[in-house]
Design a protein around this motif. Sequence first.
Motif, PDB file in Angstrom:
ATOM      1  N   LEU A  24       0.858  -1.186   0.000  1.00 17.40           N
ATOM      2  CA  LEU A  24       0.000   0.000   0.000  1.00 17.40           C
ATOM      3  C   LEU A  24       0.895   1.236   0.000  1.00 17.40           C
ATOM      4  N   SER A  25       0.552   2.204  -0.816  1.00 10.69           N
ATOM      5  CA  SER A  25       1.415   3.391  -0.911  1.00 10.69           C
ATOM      6  C   SER A  25       0.571   4.663  -0.913  1.00 10.69           C
ATOM      7  N   HIS A  26       1.036   5.656  -0.155  1.00  8.75           N
ATOM      8  CA  HIS A  26       0.357   6.959  -0.136  1.00  8.75           C
ATOM      9  C   HIS A  26       0.853   7.807  -1.304  1.00  8.75           C
ATOM     10  N   TYR A  27      -0.009   8.758  -1.721  1.00  6.80           N
ATOM     11  CA  TYR A  27       0.315   9.633  -2.855  1.00  6.80           C
ATOM     12  C   TYR A  27       1.561  10.496  -2.633  1.00  6.80           C
ATOM     13  N   TYR A  28       2.021  10.628  -1.394  1.00  7.08           N
ATOM     14  CA  TYR A  28       3.202  11.468  -1.143  1.00  7.08           C
ATOM     15  C   TYR A  28       4.512  10.675  -1.262  1.00  7.08           C
ATOM     16  N   GLN A  29       4.403   9.387  -1.584  1.00  2.87           N
ATOM     17  CA  GLN A  29       5.618   8.573  -1.693  1.00  2.87           C
ATOM     18  C   GLN A  29       6.390   8.906  -2.976  1.00  2.87           C
ATOM     19  N   ARG A  30       7.643   8.459  -3.020  1.00  4.19           N
ATOM     20  CA  ARG A  30       8.461   8.650  -4.234  1.00  4.19           C
ATOM     21  C   ARG A  30       7.752   7.994  -5.422  1.00  4.19           C
ATOM     22  N   PRO A  31       7.930   8.524  -6.636  1.00  4.62           N
ATOM     23  CA  PRO A  31       7.251   7.946  -7.810  1.00  4.62           C
ATOM     24  C   PRO A  31       7.471   6.444  -7.971  1.00  4.62           C
ATOM     25  N   GLU A  32       8.705   5.981  -7.794  1.00  2.00           N
ATOM     26  CA  GLU A  32       8.978   4.549  -8.014  1.00  2.00           C
ATOM     27  C   GLU A  32       8.289   3.684  -6.959  1.00  2.00           C
ATOM     28  N   VAL A  33       8.046   4.247  -5.790  1.00  2.00           N
ATOM     29  CA  VAL A  33       7.332   3.501  -4.737  1.00  2.00           C
ATOM     30  C   VAL A  33       5.826   3.508  -5.041  1.00  2.00           C
ATOM     31  N   GLN A  34       5.320   4.614  -5.558  1.00  2.00           N
ATOM     32  CA  GLN A  34       3.910   4.643  -5.996  1.00  2.00           C
ATOM     33  C   GLN A  34       3.686   3.589  -7.084  1.00  2.00           C
ATOM     34  N   ASP A  35       4.684   3.452  -7.977  1.00  2.00           N
ATOM     35  CA  ASP A  35       4.522   2.553  -9.129  1.00  2.00           C
ATOM     36  C   ASP A  35       4.369   1.081  -8.747  1.00  2.00           C
ATOM     37  N   ILE A  36       4.944   0.665  -7.613  1.00  2.00           N
ATOM     38  CA  ILE A  36       4.885  -0.775  -7.268  1.00  2.00           C
ATOM     39  C   ILE A  36       3.670  -1.110  -6.402  1.00  2.00           C
ATOM     40  N   ALA A  37       2.837  -0.107  -6.111  1.00  2.00           N
ATOM     41  CA  ALA A  37       1.745  -0.342  -5.146  1.00  2.00           C
ATOM     42  C   ALA A  37       0.610  -1.181  -5.730  1.00  2.00           C
ATOM     43  N   ASP A  38       0.044  -2.067  -4.903  1.00  2.00           N
ATOM     44  CA  ASP A  38      -1.213  -2.738  -5.256  1.00  2.00           C
ATOM     45  C   ASP A  38      -2.351  -1.757  -5.038  1.00  2.00           C
ATOM     46  N   CYS A  39      -2.193  -0.921  -4.021  1.00  2.00           N
ATOM     47  CA  CYS A  39      -3.180   0.132  -3.781  1.00  2.00           C
ATOM     48  C   CYS A  39      -2.443   1.428  -3.524  1.00  2.00           C
ATOM     49  N   LEU A  40      -2.753   2.427  -4.322  1.00  2.00           N
ATOM     50  CA  LEU A  40      -2.179   3.758  -4.156  1.00  2.00           C
ATOM     51  C   LEU A  40      -3.355   4.630  -3.748  1.00  2.00           C
ATOM     52  N   GLY A  41      -3.229   5.375  -2.661  1.00  2.00           N
ATOM     53  CA  GLY A  41      -4.413   6.131  -2.263  1.00  2.00           C
ATOM     54  C   GLY A  41      -4.142   7.166  -1.200  1.00  2.00           C
ATOM     55  N   ASP A  42      -5.231   7.790  -0.721  1.00  2.00           N
ATOM     56  CA  ASP A  42      -5.123   8.724   0.400  1.00  2.00           C
ATOM     57  C   ASP A  42      -5.316   7.930   1.687  1.00  2.00           C
ATOM     58  N   SER A  43      -5.247   8.609   2.820  1.00  2.00           N
ATOM     59  CA  SER A  43      -5.290   7.885   4.100  1.00  2.00           C
ATOM     60  C   SER A  43      -6.567   7.061   4.244  1.00  2.00           C
ATOM     61  N   LEU A  44      -7.697   7.599   3.757  1.00  2.00           N
ATOM     62  CA  LEU A  44      -8.962   6.883   3.911  1.00  2.00           C
ATOM     63  C   LEU A  44      -8.992   5.636   3.022  1.00  2.00           C
ATOM     64  N   GLU A  45      -8.595   5.786   1.769  1.00  2.00           N
ATOM     65  CA  GLU A  45      -8.609   4.644   0.850  1.00  2.00           C
ATOM     66  C   GLU A  45      -7.657   3.543   1.346  1.00  2.00           C
ATOM     67  N   LEU A  46      -6.509   3.956   1.865  1.00  2.00           N
ATOM     68  CA  LEU A  46      -5.533   2.962   2.327  1.00  2.00           C
ATOM     69  C   LEU A  46      -6.041   2.231   3.577  1.00  2.00           C
ATOM     70  N   ALA A  47      -6.729   2.962   4.461  1.00  2.00           N
ATOM     71  CA  ALA A  47      -7.287   2.321   5.659  1.00  2.00           C
ATOM     72  C   ALA A  47      -8.342   1.287   5.237  1.00  2.00           C
ATOM     73  N   ARG A  48      -9.160   1.654   4.259  1.00  2.00           N
ATOM     74  CA  ARG A  48     -10.188   0.706   3.780  1.00  2.00           C
ATOM     75  C   ARG A  48      -9.541  -0.542   3.183  1.00  2.00           C
ATOM     76  N   TRP A  49      -8.498  -0.355   2.405  1.00  2.00           N
ATOM     77  CA  TRP A  49      -7.805  -1.495   1.811  1.00  2.00           C
ATOM     78  C   TRP A  49      -7.225  -2.395   2.886  1.00  2.00           C
ATOM     79  N   ALA A  50      -6.581  -1.758   3.862  1.00  2.00           N
ATOM     80  CA  ALA A  50      -5.947  -2.528   4.942  1.00  2.00           C
ATOM     81  C   ALA A  50      -6.998  -3.356   5.676  1.00  2.00           C
ATOM     82  N   ALA A  51      -8.198  -2.792   5.837  1.00  2.00           N
ATOM     83  CA  ALA A  51      -9.260  -3.503   6.552  1.00  2.00           C
ATOM     84  C   ALA A  51      -9.782  -4.675   5.728  1.00  2.00           C
TER      85      ALA A  51
END
Length: 305
Positions: A24-51
Motif C-alpha cells: 500500500l502506498s500513499h500519494y506522497y511517496q516517491r514515484p517509483e514507490v507509488q509505481d509498485i503499489a497494489d493500492c495507491l491512495g489517500d489515508s482513507l482509501e488505504l485504511a479501507r484497503w488494509a481492513a
Amino acid sequence: MTTEFAGLIRAIQRERRRRRAVILSHYYQRPEVQDIADCLGDSLELARWAAGTDADVIVFCGVHFMAESAAILSPDKIVLLPEITAGCPMADMVTAEALRAKKAELPGYEVVAYVNTSAEVKAEADICCTSANVIKVIQSLPPEKPILFVPDANLARYAARKTGREIVPWPGYCSVHDQLRAQDIIRAKAAHPGAAVLVHPECREEVIEIADEVASTSGMLRYAANSDRREFIIGTEEGLLYRLRQECPGKEFHLASPHLVCDSMKLTTLEKVLRALETLEPRVTVAPDVRRRALQALERMLNLT
Ligand code: 13P
Ligand code: SF4
C-alpha cells in the motif's frame, strides 16, 4: 524509471508473491514507490484497503500512523513499515496523556481524532476522521455537543467554518502544509494566471480563503480529472503531482511552493521495501487493549463513509 529500478522491482515482485503480501502506498511517496503499489491512495482509501485485504502481509509505504491503523484494522496480518523512523511530526504533537488531561478539562465534548495520530490517541477518541471525510464525520455528531479536535488546528478551523459547529482545536499543524502562505499562492497565480488553485485543508486559513477548491489528495485528483480547466496550482505535498500528471495527461500542474515536501514520506525506498519483504521486519504492532479502543473510533468513521 522502470529501467533504472528494473532489478529491484523484479525482486520485490518475487518476494511479494512468496510472502502473499500487498503493498500500500500513499500519494506522497516517491514515484517509483507509488509505481509498485497494489493500492495507491489517500489515508482513507488505504485504511479501507488494509481492513479488507486477505493477504498475509501488508507493506505500508507511508508513515507510522498509517501502518498502525492497518495493524488496528487487520490484527491477524503482519504489517511492515519499510522505514520504521518514518513518522508524522503532526501526529507527535498530541500524546494520549495530554489528551486525557484536556478531556478532563472539557467533559461532555466529543473527541475527534484526525487519522494522523498514534493508536494511543485514537484510543482516547470518540471517532476518527481523515481530510477526505472530516465534514461528514463532524456532521454525524450530536448537534448539541461541542467538539474537541486533535491535532490539526488548521483542519479543525476549516471544519468549523464548513459545518458551523463549535470546535476546540488542538494547537497542532502539519509542518509541510502550514508553511504555505497566501503570498506563495499570489506569486504562483501571477506566474500561471489561467490556473485553478487547489489546496489541502491542512493549509492555513489565509491560503484556504484564496483557493478555488479545498480538497484532500483524492479530492484533488477527482477535481482535476473532472474540471474543464487545463492548468492547476497544487497546494499539497509534491508527491501528488506525479499521480496528477499520470491521471490527467495534457493538463498542467504547478506546485504552489517548492517547500511542499514531506521528508518523512520520502524515507521509504525500493531497497527498503525489498528488505522488509525479505526479513518481514520492521513490524508495526499495537497492544491489544489500545487496539480494541482505537478500533472503535476507526470503525465508527469507516461505517459512516
Ligand atoms: P490525505 O489527504 O491523503 O488523507 O493525507 C494528508 C496527509 O497529510 C497524510 O499524511
Ligand atoms: Fe504528517 Fe504533514 Fe508529512 Fe502528512 S505531510 S505525514 S501530515 S508532516
